[in-house]
Design a protein around this motif. Structure first.
Motif, PDB file in Angstrom:
ATOM      1  N   SER A 160       5.295  70.019  58.958  1.00 29.72           N
ATOM      2  CA  SER A 160       6.339  69.185  58.369  1.00 29.72           C
ATOM      3  C   SER A 160       7.431  70.060  57.765  1.00 29.72           C
ATOM      4  N   LEU A 161       8.692  69.677  57.985  1.00 30.50           N
ATOM      5  CA  LEU A 161       9.827  70.385  57.395  1.00 30.50           C
ATOM      6  C   LEU A 161      10.374  69.662  56.170  1.00 30.50           C
ATOM      7  N   GLY A 162      10.277  68.338  56.158  1.00 30.40           N
ATOM      8  CA  GLY A 162      10.843  67.548  55.070  1.00 30.40           C
ATOM      9  C   GLY A 162      11.476  66.292  55.628  1.00 30.40           C
ATOM     10  N   VAL A 163      12.293  65.643  54.820  1.00 28.46           N
ATOM     11  CA  VAL A 163      12.886  64.359  55.177  1.00 28.46           C
ATOM     12  C   VAL A 163      14.401  64.469  55.168  1.00 28.46           C
ATOM     13  N   MET A 164      15.022  64.047  56.271  1.00 25.35           N
ATOM     14  CA  MET A 164      16.472  63.917  56.323  1.00 25.35           C
ATOM     15  C   MET A 164      16.825  62.510  55.856  1.00 25.35           C
ATOM     16  N   ARG A 165      17.562  62.400  54.747  1.00 18.73           N
ATOM     17  CA  ARG A 165      17.936  61.087  54.217  1.00 18.73           C
ATOM     18  C   ARG A 165      19.314  60.699  54.734  1.00 18.73           C
ATOM     19  N   TYR A 166      19.406  59.477  55.252  1.00 17.86           N
ATOM     20  CA  TYR A 166      20.665  58.926  55.757  1.00 17.86           C
ATOM     21  C   TYR A 166      21.119  57.781  54.858  1.00 17.86           C
ATOM     22  N   GLN A 211      17.124  46.128  61.408  1.00 15.59           N
ATOM     23  CA  GLN A 211      15.848  45.472  61.662  1.00 15.59           C
ATOM     24  C   GLN A 211      14.895  45.553  60.473  1.00 15.59           C
ATOM     25  N   SER A 212      15.009  46.637  59.701  1.00 18.31           N
ATOM     26  CA  SER A 212      14.095  46.820  58.574  1.00 18.31           C
ATOM     27  C   SER A 212      14.551  46.092  57.314  1.00 18.31           C
ATOM     28  N   GLY A 245      34.050  52.040  62.290  1.00 20.74           N
ATOM     29  CA  GLY A 245      32.850  51.246  62.106  1.00 20.74           C
ATOM     30  C   GLY A 245      32.028  51.796  60.959  1.00 20.74           C
ATOM     31  N   TRP A 246      30.903  51.117  60.674  1.00 22.35           N
ATOM     32  CA  TRP A 246      29.966  51.637  59.686  1.00 22.35           C
ATOM     33  C   TRP A 246      28.873  52.399  60.424  1.00 22.35           C
ATOM     34  N   GLY A 247      28.180  53.253  59.699  1.00 13.26           N
ATOM     35  CA  GLY A 247      27.087  54.002  60.314  1.00 13.26           C
ATOM     36  C   GLY A 247      26.303  54.763  59.268  1.00 13.26           C
ATOM     37  N   LEU A 248      25.242  55.404  59.724  1.00 15.99           N
ATOM     38  CA  LEU A 248      24.363  56.191  58.859  1.00 15.99           C
ATOM     39  C   LEU A 248      24.688  57.668  59.001  1.00 15.99           C
ATOM     40  N   ILE A 249      25.005  58.321  57.891  1.00 13.29           N
ATOM     41  CA  ILE A 249      25.352  59.740  57.863  1.00 13.29           C
ATOM     42  C   ILE A 249      24.362  60.448  56.952  1.00 13.29           C
ATOM     43  N   PRO A 250      23.939  61.668  57.298  1.00 16.56           N
ATOM     44  CA  PRO A 250      23.052  62.409  56.401  1.00 16.56           C
ATOM     45  C   PRO A 250      23.639  62.515  54.997  1.00 16.56           C
ATOM     46  N   GLU A 251      22.780  62.347  54.019  1.00 16.05           N
ATOM     47  CA  GLU A 251      23.194  62.384  52.615  1.00 16.05           C
ATOM     48  C   GLU A 251      23.949  63.660  52.288  1.00 16.05           C
ATOM     49  N   VAL A 252      23.501  64.778  52.839  1.00 16.28           N
ATOM     50  CA  VAL A 252      24.148  66.066  52.562  1.00 16.28           C
ATOM     51  C   VAL A 252      25.596  66.052  53.014  1.00 16.28           C
ATOM     52  N   GLN A 253      25.880  65.359  54.131  1.00 14.39           N
ATOM     53  CA  GLN A 253      27.230  65.345  54.680  1.00 14.39           C
ATOM     54  C   GLN A 253      28.149  64.326  54.007  1.00 14.39           C
ATOM     55  N   CYS A 254      27.607  63.179  53.609  1.00 14.21           N
ATOM     56  CA  CYS A 254      28.489  62.124  53.102  1.00 14.21           C
ATOM     57  C   CYS A 254      28.509  62.018  51.580  1.00 14.21           C
ATOM     58  N   ALA A 267      24.629  50.167  50.979  1.00 13.70           N
ATOM     59  CA  ALA A 267      23.348  49.675  50.460  1.00 13.70           C
ATOM     60  C   ALA A 267      22.666  50.802  49.686  1.00 13.70           C
ATOM     61  N   PRO A 268      23.150  51.071  48.463  1.00 18.21           N
ATOM     62  CA  PRO A 268      22.626  52.220  47.699  1.00 18.21           C
ATOM     63  C   PRO A 268      21.115  52.190  47.494  1.00 18.21           C
ATOM     64  N   GLU A 269      20.540  50.986  47.513  1.00 18.38           N
ATOM     65  CA  GLU A 269      19.100  50.878  47.280  1.00 18.38           C
ATOM     66  C   GLU A 269      18.292  51.013  48.570  1.00 18.38           C
ATOM     67  N   ARG A 270      18.971  51.226  49.713  1.00 16.12           N
ATOM     68  CA  ARG A 270      18.273  51.213  50.992  1.00 16.12           C
ATOM     69  C   ARG A 270      18.633  52.437  51.852  1.00 16.12           C
ATOM     70  N   PRO A 271      18.244  53.641  51.449  1.00 12.76           N
ATOM     71  CA  PRO A 271      18.452  54.790  52.338  1.00 12.76           C
ATOM     72  C   PRO A 271      17.486  54.736  53.517  1.00 12.76           C
ATOM     73  N   LEU A 272      17.808  55.441  54.564  1.00 15.53           N
ATOM     74  CA  LEU A 272      16.910  55.588  55.708  1.00 15.53           C
ATOM     75  C   LEU A 272      16.397  57.015  55.718  1.00 15.53           C
ATOM     76  N   ASP A 273      15.097  57.200  55.548  1.00  8.74           N
ATOM     77  CA  ASP A 273      14.489  58.526  55.504  1.00  8.74           C
ATOM     78  C   ASP A 273      13.802  58.823  56.835  1.00  8.74           C
ATOM     79  N   VAL A 274      14.147  59.963  57.435  1.00  2.00           N
ATOM     80  CA  VAL A 274      13.579  60.367  58.727  1.00  2.00           C
ATOM     81  C   VAL A 274      12.818  61.680  58.542  1.00  2.00           C
ATOM     82  N   PRO A 275      11.481  61.656  58.624  1.00  2.07           N
ATOM     83  CA  PRO A 275      10.706  62.890  58.527  1.00  2.07           C
ATOM     84  C   PRO A 275      10.974  63.786  59.740  1.00  2.07           C
TER      85      PRO A 275
END
Length: 306
Positions: A160-166, A211-212, A245-254, A267-275
């Motif tokens: 495991s490397l960690g989680v990329m948060r979008y 969907q989630s 349009g809208w989209g998901l950008i890595p937290e580090v970038q945006c 949606a500040p309460e709803r990040p998307l975390d990708v391991p």
């Protein structure tokens, strides 16, 4: 026990990398007939067809197993030759790696830049979605991968490397036009009807995000709003910043743009975390060991750790 002579393995791998028997023959300084004879002998040893003699040549499913073996043997021979000081010409060793576009843009190049120069390697980077990158490991095309797949590919080890948060974001002007009631609350239906930016047709993050959403029906309804496809990490972010349009950008970038008001987090309460995981060949290799140590160290500075 079946044994595969190294010259046959080298010839097989060369045909696949060059695309044709004639091109492989020129590179190996042998005749096309000799290439054909080596391939025939290799297939006889394996007991099955290994090569689709198309243009370009392609490995069969069994051939992918042998290709992986061929490249692992070449890697071991190169490592041994370096340790014994037999690499008189000092030719750099090419290390093929597959990595997703966001990792490439955010942190992976920094890891490669920290690999010691005395290893004398070059990097052959393949860009693919983190959900699909393991196919290149299975085929033997690459030695290592940044992937979202935690199950190790046969012949590989995984860590495991960690989680990329979008974060779901959009430009202020876009919000004014398409989501004017954002302050009153946001739901999946509103986002589904609004224009979206996707990286490419493999990119499912925006749709998975919808969907989630709590209360979303399963199976989810079809996508309704228009979609733009922008297959480059920096350009993908720019398209969102410009209001396409809208989209998901890595937290580090945006994150900085959100702080400055250039982007609005939808949606500040709803990040998307990708391991994310690092998969590499199990073969003992100083090059892969050093590369893995560097990837582990650098990724820890950019990815969220459990």
């Amino acid at each position: 026990m079946t044994q595969f002579p190294s010259e046959q393995l080298l010839t097989f791998a060369t045909v696949l990398s060059e695309g044709t028997l004639d091109a492989a023959a020129r590179l190996l300084h042998i005749t096309p007939s000799a290439v054909s004879q080596r391939l025939k002998a290799l297939e006889q040893s394996a007991g099955r067809v290994l090569l689709q003699r198309s243009n370009p040549a392609q490995a069969t499913e069994a051939g992918e197993v042998v290709l992986r073996l061929a490249r692992q043997v070449a890697q071991l021979e190169a490592d041994a030759g370096r340790e014994l000081g037999l690499d008189a010409e000092g030719a750099p060793l090419a290390v093929p790696i597959v990595v997703n576009a966001d990792s490439l843009a955010v942190w992976f190049l920094q890891a490669l830049a920290q690999v010691p120069s005395e290893l004398n390697v070059t990097f052959d980077l393949h860009r693919d979605d983190e959900q699909h990158s393991t196919s290149l490991l299975r085929s033997g095309t690459v030695m290592a991968a940044v992937t979202a797949t935690p199950e190790p590919v046969q012949g590989c080890r995984v860590e495991s490397l960690g989680v990329m948060r979008y974060l779901a974001v959009a430009a202020p002007g876009y919000v004014d036009r398409w989501l004017p009631d954002l302050a009153k609350g946001l739901d999946a239906g509103m986002l589904n009807a609004a224009p979206t930016v996707d990286f490419d047709r493999k990119d499912t993050y925006q749709w998975a995000f919808l969907q989630s959403w709590p209360g979303s029906r399963r199976p989810a309804p079809e996508r309704k709003g228009p979609r733009h496809y922008v297959p480059a990490s920096q350009d993908f972010g720019d398209a969102i910043r410009l209001g396409l349009g809208w989209g998901l950008i890595p937290e580090v970038q945006c994150g900085p743009d959100i702080a400055e008001g250039l982007l609005i987090e939808l949606a500040p309460e709803r990040p998307l975390d990708v391991p994310l995981y690092w998969q590499r060949w199990k073969t003992a290799s100083r090059v892969l060991d050093v590369l893995s140590d560097t990837v582990r160290e650098v990724s820890a500075r950019f990815l969220r750790q459990p």
